[in-house]
Write a protein that holds these residues in place. Structure first.
Motif, PDB file in Angstrom:
ATOM      1  N   ARG A  18      -7.399   4.869   3.327  1.00  0.00           N
ATOM      2  CA  ARG A  18      -6.634   4.598   2.103  1.00  0.00           C
ATOM      3  C   ARG A  18      -6.357   3.122   1.857  1.00  0.00           C
ATOM      4  N   HIS A  19      -6.409   2.306   2.913  1.00  0.00           N
ATOM      5  CA  HIS A  19      -6.148   0.886   2.664  1.00  0.00           C
ATOM      6  C   HIS A  19      -7.302   0.211   1.920  1.00  0.00           C
ATOM      7  N   LEU A  20      -8.401   0.942   1.684  1.00  0.00           N
ATOM      8  CA  LEU A  20      -9.505   0.396   0.907  1.00  0.00           C
ATOM      9  C   LEU A  20      -9.445   0.823  -0.562  1.00  0.00           C
ATOM     10  N   ALA A  21      -8.391   1.542  -0.942  1.00  0.00           N
ATOM     11  CA  ALA A  21      -8.214   1.920  -2.348  1.00  0.00           C
ATOM     12  C   ALA A  21      -7.567   0.760  -3.108  1.00  0.00           C
ATOM     13  N   ARG A  22      -7.561   0.894  -4.425  1.00  0.00           N
ATOM     14  CA  ARG A  22      -6.914  -0.096  -5.279  1.00  0.00           C
ATOM     15  C   ARG A  22      -5.745   0.551  -6.021  1.00  0.00           C
ATOM     16  N   ALA A  23      -5.068  -0.239  -6.834  1.00  0.00           N
ATOM     17  CA  ALA A  23      -3.933   0.275  -7.602  1.00  0.00           C
ATOM     18  C   ALA A  23      -4.401   1.300  -8.632  1.00  0.00           C
ATOM     19  N   THR A  24      -3.509   2.206  -8.982  1.00  0.00           N
ATOM     20  CA  THR A  24      -3.777   3.123 -10.080  1.00  0.00           C
ATOM     21  C   THR A  24      -3.426   2.429 -11.394  1.00  0.00           C
ATOM     22  N   ALA A  25      -3.854   3.029 -12.489  1.00  0.00           N
ATOM     23  CA  ALA A  25      -3.625   2.401 -13.789  1.00  0.00           C
ATOM     24  C   ALA A  25      -2.198   2.579 -14.282  1.00  0.00           C
ATOM     25  N   VAL A  26      -1.440   3.479 -13.663  1.00  0.00           N
ATOM     26  CA  VAL A  26      -0.085   3.798 -14.118  1.00  0.00           C
ATOM     27  C   VAL A  26       0.913   3.429 -13.027  1.00  0.00           C
TER      28      VAL A  26
END
Length: 287
Positions: A18-26
Motif C-alpha cells: 500500500r505504500h506504493l499507492a497514491r492519493a485518492t481524488a477525494v
C-alpha cells in the motif's frame, strides 16, 4: 483496503504494497473523523477547506490551491492565539488512507482532552517513547537503516518507503514549513524526490504518529482506479483486479422461503398399466 461489501470499493485494482499507492481524488475521508465531532468547516474563495476545533486549539487545512505541495496541514496549539505546539503535513500525493488514520486518532485524542492531543513525546515515558511509533514498521519487516549522521531510519522490505527520525535540536518554525522536521515518512526511490511524503514536528504526540505507521505498514492492499496508477513508483507495485461482487450466500430464512414458494405436486392416481402378456384364450368353437 479490502471490504466485505464490494459495492463500497472505489477502484478496479488493488495496489500492494500500500505504500506504493497514491492519493485518492477525494479528501472527504480525511476530513470526516473531525467533522463528525462537529468541528467548524469553511472554505475560501479558492476552494481550500479549513476545519477548526470548538476551542480553536486544533486546526486542519485541506489546501488543493495552496502555495506548495502540502495538501494537508494540521496544527495544534496550547494557546489558540499562540504559535503551534506541533504540526503535521501530508503532501498532495500521500495516500488519503494515511491521512484518515491520523485524523481518526486525532479525533479520539481530542475527545480525551489537551493531555492527549498535546502529549509531547518523552523517551522516559513508557506511553510516549518516540520509538513506539517505529514498532509497527519493525514488526512488519521494515529494516533499521543509517542513512546519515544524526538520523535514525527504517526502510521497507522493498526499499521503496522509509521513516526517518532526526535527532538533535531543530528549529520549530522550519519544522512547520519545510520537510526538515523531526519525523519524515516517504515513498520512492530517493528521499529528495519522493512519490509522496508526510512530516511531523518534534512535539507531535507519539500516538498520532503511530496511527500513521500502523496504517502504512498494514499488509492489506489499497483500492485504486487502474488509469490513475501511473506514477513511477506505482509501476513497481502489484496490481490485482478487484473481482465483481459475489452473490450473498442464502440464509436459512431464504431457504425456507424458497421451499414455501415451490408448487405442491400431488401423487398421481393409480392407473392400470398395459400388459405385455397375451390374454387367456376364451372357450369357444374351433374353426
Amino acid at each position: 483496503m479490502p471490504h466485505d461489501d464490494h459495492d463500497t470499493i472505489d477502484g478496479d485494482v488493488y495496489v500492494s504494497p500500500r505504500h506504493l499507492a497514491r492519493a485518492t481524488a477525494v479528501g472527504d475521508p480525511g476530513l470526516d473523523p473531525l467533522r463528525d465531532l462537529g468541528w467548524d468547516l469553511h472554505h475560501d474563495d479558492l476552494g481550500n477547506a479549513y476545519l477548526t476545533a470548538p476551542d480553536g486549539k486544533v486546526r486542519l487545512g485541506y489546501l488543493p490551491e495552496g502555495k506548495d505541495d502540502g495538501l494537508w496541514r494540521i496544527n495544534a496549539y496550547k494557546d489558540a492565539f499562540g504559535p503551534p505546539a506541533w504540526g503535521v503535513c501530508f503532501n498532495d500525493s500521500a495516500p488519503t488512507e494515511f491521512v484518515t488514520a491520523f485524523t481518526t486518532a486525532l479525533a479520539a485524542a481530542y475527545e480525551q482532552g489537551p493531555d492527549a492531543y498535546l502529549a509531547a513525546p518523552d523517551p522516559r515515558s513508557k506511553d510516549r517513547d518516540p520509538f513506539l511509533a517505529v514498532v509497527p514498521l519493525i514488526n512488519r519487516g521494515w529494516q533499521i537503516d543509517r542513512p546519515r549522521w544524526g538520523v535514525f531510519a527504517v526502510r521497507s522490505a522493498d526499499g521503496l518507503a522509509g521513516l526517518e527520525f532526526t535527532t538533535g535540536d531543530l528549529d520549530p518554525k522550519t519544522e512547520l514549513t519545510t520537510r526538515d522536521a523531526r519525523w519524515q515518512l516517504w515513498a520512492g526511490t530517493v528521499i529528495d524526490h519522493p512519490a509522496w511524503y508526510a512530516t511531523a514536528s518534534t512535539d507531535t504526540p507519539v500516538a498520532l504518529v503511530r496511527a500513521v505507521t500502523e496504517c502504512v505498514s498494514d499488509p492489506a492492499p489499497l483500492p485504486r482506479w487502474r488509469e490513475d496508477t501511473h506514477s513511477y513508483v506505482e509501476v513497481m507495485a502489484r496490481l490485482t483486479p478487484i473481482l465483481p461482487p459475489r452473490p450473498p450466500a442464502p440464509t436459512p430464512l431464504d431457504v425456507q422461503r424458497t421451499v414455501a414458494r415451490r408448487p405442491v405436486v400431488l401423487p398421481a392416481a393409480s392407473v392400470p398399466r398395459w400388459s405385455t402378456t397375451s390374454r387367456p384364450v376364451l372357450p369357444g368353437h374351433r374353426r
